[in-house]
Motif scaffolding. Structure first.
Motif, mmCIF file in Angstrom:
data_model
loop_
_atom_site.group_PDB
_atom_site.id
_atom_site.type_symbol
_atom_site.label_atom_id
_atom_site.label_comp_id
_atom_site.label_asym_id
_atom_site.label_seq_id
_atom_site.Cartn_x
_atom_site.Cartn_y
_atom_site.Cartn_z
ATOM 1 N N PHE A 133 -2.767 -11.790 -40.715
ATOM 2 C CA PHE A 133 -1.397 -12.260 -40.476
ATOM 3 C C PHE A 133 -0.553 -11.116 -39.947
ATOM 4 N N ALA A 134 0.602 -11.471 -39.382
ATOM 5 C CA ALA A 134 1.552 -10.478 -38.896
ATOM 6 C C ALA A 134 2.952 -11.044 -39.040
ATOM 7 N N GLY A 135 3.918 -10.174 -39.375
ATOM 8 C CA GLY A 135 5.306 -10.576 -39.533
ATOM 9 C C GLY A 135 6.101 -10.346 -38.271
ATOM 10 N N VAL A 171 -4.261 -10.259 -35.390
ATOM 11 C CA VAL A 171 -2.981 -10.573 -34.764
ATOM 12 C C VAL A 171 -2.043 -9.384 -34.926
ATOM 13 N N ARG A 172 -1.134 -9.225 -33.956
ATOM 14 C CA ARG A 172 -0.129 -8.166 -33.979
ATOM 15 C C ARG A 172 1.193 -8.720 -33.452
ATOM 16 N N TYR A 173 2.295 -8.093 -33.861
ATOM 17 C CA TYR A 173 3.615 -8.491 -33.384
ATOM 18 C C TYR A 173 4.201 -7.374 -32.540
ATOM 19 N N LYS A 175 7.581 -6.119 -31.292
ATOM 20 C CA LYS A 175 8.983 -6.320 -31.639
ATOM 21 C C LYS A 175 9.887 -6.357 -30.419
ATOM 22 N N ASN A 176 9.674 -5.446 -29.476
ATOM 23 C CA ASN A 176 10.599 -5.364 -28.337
ATOM 24 C C ASN A 176 10.479 -6.563 -27.390
ATOM 25 N N ALA A 177 9.440 -7.372 -27.538
ATOM 26 C CA ALA A 177 9.267 -8.563 -26.696
ATOM 27 C C ALA A 177 9.332 -9.852 -27.507
ATOM 28 N N ASN A 178 9.493 -9.716 -28.851
ATOM 29 C CA ASN A 178 9.444 -10.877 -29.740
ATOM 30 C C ASN A 178 8.237 -11.744 -29.404
ATOM 31 N N ALA A 179 7.054 -11.134 -29.481
ATOM 32 C CA ALA A 179 5.828 -11.848 -29.119
ATOM 33 C C ALA A 179 4.714 -11.479 -30.091
ATOM 34 N N PHE A 180 3.892 -12.474 -30.401
ATOM 35 C CA PHE A 180 2.690 -12.236 -31.182
ATOM 36 C C PHE A 180 1.491 -12.165 -30.241
ATOM 37 N N TRP A 181 0.650 -11.165 -30.490
ATOM 38 C CA TRP A 181 -0.583 -11.030 -29.714
ATOM 39 C C TRP A 181 -1.760 -11.394 -30.604
ATOM 40 N N ASP A 211 -4.452 -3.037 -30.888
ATOM 41 C CA ASP A 211 -3.067 -2.817 -31.276
ATOM 42 C C ASP A 211 -2.231 -2.657 -30.021
ATOM 43 N N ILE A 212 -0.913 -2.636 -30.215
ATOM 44 C CA ILE A 212 0.030 -2.590 -29.100
ATOM 45 C C ILE A 212 0.709 -1.236 -29.065
ATOM 46 N N ASN A 213 0.740 -0.613 -27.892
ATOM 47 C CA ASN A 213 1.528 0.591 -27.670
ATOM 48 C C ASN A 213 2.767 0.173 -26.903
#
Length: 737
Positions: A133-135, A171-173, A175-181, A211-213
């Motif tokens: 899960f991701a918040g 899953v990852r969130y 924040k700067n795009a308000n998107a879940f990957w 993960d997201i950079n």
């Protein structure tokens, strides 16, 4: 009575003038890491996830439930125990844990919930087999099992979906795009909670972690054979798959600050902003090398999960002076044996409370190097403790001469009688006149040059008449023995020791390509100059010029290092000595350079000796050896690779236990063909990625496969000597806060 010699004052002024033209490292805080390890119990062999909240509380999810670290500190592993702080959580089947808005949030087979925010976060997700899960924004959580995705908010499931013909990995969130990957085994998708659209943006195969950079607008995807960079802006893969990683079998990816961290099947590593990797492999860093997860820890710390437990990599801001204080404590608490600087041996799996202080062939040498560092420390700081340390170790060195029956002949070591069979090389031990003590014979040339180096340092620099006079007496005693015995070191049996030989018949018997011809010539001239400098006895000066002028010792010591190489057909000993470069020779050369250059008979010789030192240093530059670089600074040259010396001091591990280390498998380093100097890689690895070793070891040794945590080296000779020498020479500043 305390005094400071006029000669010492003149020399000190000269070196301060020279140092004023040299670069100086300003000692500002840098990032120093160490590992704190926690072993897992049998019931929790599978650790699933870990997280830390804003208070530094660490929790883990294991097979039996919620765990927490217990009782661990640096060099003393703790364990993982059940976390019962919130006792009424025991009836919940916790599947994972994450940090959200600086608090801990839990995933169960039914819920996303937290004890923070007054316990109001309580969201039923409807996925019995939920695993990840991701918040996101405003307490939205995306929950997934292997097939389905549910978005939950305000106690409701607001969206349901699934990947197209794929299984969810993680899953990852963003924040700067308000998107879940969402990463699948063969796809990468993005979900917008605002529009509730799920789009597949990339296809592949064998995906294992991601993960997201956000800083670079990249998604980094780990596979079993490298790492893929997906450019969010272009919607395309950026370049080819990166297979130039320390290990290509990726098990975890985690963006922490500016570094991208990877777990693998053989250790963890972090991609630095400069494109290189910090590699954490072996029990110096982790309990085992199979990394199952990498997670942010408290502050700047990093949590590594393995089959055997948890490692918390602790990152602290230290100055070099802070590190020196840490190492001073290590030496004083665990490495002083009868005043000697010694190895702690016989450890059980790295437990420093289970070892004993071991004797060594080189007790006099390692103590000379530690004692030199303490002498420089006292000159720089006037610290009374440093002076006490000098006295204690000088007592030990002095007794090396008093305990043998041969005038002027120093023992290698001494130990209490009756335990010869338990000591190293039992055949070398002899009984002394004292019934409670034995001493070790066959003293070598590397002990002798170490003795002369440090006796010279103390005689010149320590403003204490007792230490000065005792040091000069020891110089005179040793060198008189050598001159009296025709340039040989004569043992209790009346025969020269194997390596204590400086007579022309021995030295010049080697071809010019054999290193011992240059080394022995350089060392004996340095020793004779030191003896003359402090005693003013003409016999030392006369012998030095006889050796240089009549027997070619000047030519020998000035011969370029590049002329030394493999020599065949010149006898067994020559072949043995030239089979490969001997790094113990480097130690002997550079310790000798103190007396060779600093106490040169005249300025002409000093100029020539400077050329010889710099020539040798040029050959050593690929090793980035902190001590050799800083020793070269005694000549006043501007370029002595100060940056590389600081790199050595900063990158050196604080854990000096002989753990196994492996690097030869790495895909991010360039191996080179076998060569005389045994340089195995194009670029030397950082000290904290190599075996624990002294200065006489090959810095290019990639692997240490038999390290089992059974000994700890002392930082006294390894680290404190180059640091305090740099402080004395003024090329390292006092700490700047």
């Amino acid at each position: 009575m305390r005094r400071f010699s006029f000669c010492a004052l003149v020399i000190a002024c000269f070196f301060k003038t020279a140092a004023a033209q040299q670069p100086v490292h300003v000692d500002r805080p840098f990032e120093q890491e160490h590992a704190v390890k926690y072993r897992v119990g049998q019931a929790d062999k599978k650790l699933i996830a870990a997280a830390a909240d804003r208070n530094g509380k660490i929790q883990l999810v294991g097979a039996s439930g919620l765990l927490q670290p217990n009782n661990g500190q640096f060099l003393f592993p703790g364990d993982l125990v059940r976390d019962n702080v919130y006792r009424f959580m025991k009836d919940k089947t916790i599947r994972s844990i994450a940090r959200y808005e600086d608090q801990l949030v839990y995933l169960t087979d039914k819920l996303v919930f937290s004890n923070a925010w007054a316990g109001e976060v309580y969201l039923e997700h409807g996925l019995k087999n939920a695993s990840v899960f991701a918040g996101g924004k405003d307490f939205q959580f995306l929950v997934a099992d292997s097939k389905s995705l549910h978005l939950v908010k305000d106690g409701k499931i607001t969206w349901k979906g699934a990947l197209k013909a794929d299984e969810v990995v993680d899953v990852r969130y963003q924040k700067n795009a308000n998107a879940f990957w969402i990463l699948g085994k063969s796809s990468l998708s993005v979900f917008s909670p605002a529009t509730q659209n799920l789009n597949q943006v990339f296809k592949g195969n064998g995906f294992t972690a991601f993960d997201i950079n956000s800083h670079k607008n990249h998604v980094l995807i780990g596979t079993k054979d490298g790492c893929i960079t997906f450019n969010i802006s272009t919607g395309e893969q950026e370049g080819a798959i990166n297979k130039r990683l320390p290990v290509n079998d990726i098990t975890s990816v985690c963006q922490i600050g500016e570094k991208t961290w990877f777990g693998s099947s053989n250790g963890a590593f972090a991609l630095r902003p400069d494109g290189k990797f910090d590699y954490y492999q072996g029990e110096r860093w982790v309990l085992d090398n199979q990394i199952s997860g990498v997670f942010p820890g408290p502050g700047k710390n990093v949590l590594l999960l393995t089959q055997k437990g948890l490692t918390e990599l602790v990152f602290q801001d230290w100055t070099l002076r802070d590190k020196a204080a840490f190492f001073d404590k290590q030496v004083r608490s665990r490495h002083i044996r009868n005043g000697f600087n010694s190895t702690l041996d016989g450890l059980q799996n790295g437990n420093v409370n289970t070892g004993f202080l071991a004797d060594s062939d080189n007790d006099g040498l390692w103590t000379s190097m530690y004692l030199g560092g303490e002498a420089f420390r006292f000159v720089v700081t006037q610290d009374a403790e440093a002076l006490k340390n000098c006295r204690e170790s000088l007592d030990a060195m002095e007794r090396l001469y008093a305990i043998t029956p041969v005038p002027g002949f120093p023992a290698r070591s001494y130990e209490r009688a009756g335990h010869t069979k338990e000591l190293a090389d039992p055949e070398r031990w002899q009984h002394s006149a004292h019934p409670d003590w034995d001493w070790k014979s066959t003293t070598s040339s590397d002990e002798v040059i170490g003795h002369i180096f440090v006796f010279g340092v103390m005689a010149e620099l320590i403003d204490d008449e007792d230490i000065r006079s005792r040091s000069i007496t020891l110089i005179d005693t040793l060198m008189s023995h050598i001159l009296r015995n025709n340039m040989y070191l004569i043992d209790y049996d009346g025969k020269p020791t194997q390596w204590g030989r400086w007579h022309p018949e021995y030295v010049n018997s080697f071809p010019v390509s054999v290193g011992d011809r240059k080394l022995n010539s350089s060392n004996i001239v340095a020793m004779l100059q030191t003896a003359y400098h402090f005693t003013k006895k003409e016999k030392y000066k006369a012998k030095a010029f006889e050796l240089m002028d009549k027997h070619g010792y000047f030519e020998n010591l000035m011969r370029p290092i590049e002329n030394i190489g493999k020599t065949d057909g010149a006898g067994d000993l020559s072949s043995l000595l030239s089979d490969r470069w001997n790094h113990s020779d480097d130690e002997m050369y550079f310790l000798g350079y103190w007396g060779l250059y600093r106490y040169a008979f005249n300025d002409t010789l000093k100029t020539h000796f400077k050329d010889a030192i710099v020539d040798h240093w040029q050959a050593e530059r690929p090793e980035k050896e902190g001590l050799w670089n800083i020793f070269t600074a005694i000549t006043g040259v501007r370029d002595f690779d100060l940056k590389e010396a600081i790199w050595y001091l900063q990158e050196h591990p604080t854990d000096l236990i002989n753990w196994s280390i492996q690097n030869s498998h790495r895909k991010d380093i360039d191996l080179i063909a076998p060569n005389f100097r045994n340089q195995s890689t194009k670029e030397v690895l950082p000290p904290d990625e190599r075996r624990a070793q002294r200065h006489n070891g090959n810095m290019f040794t990639a692997d240490m496969t038999h390290g089992n945590g059974d000994s700890e080296l002392s930082a006294g000779d390894i680290w404190l000597l180059p640091y305090w020498l740099g402080r004395y020479l003024g090329v390292i500043s006092a700490p700047e806060k």
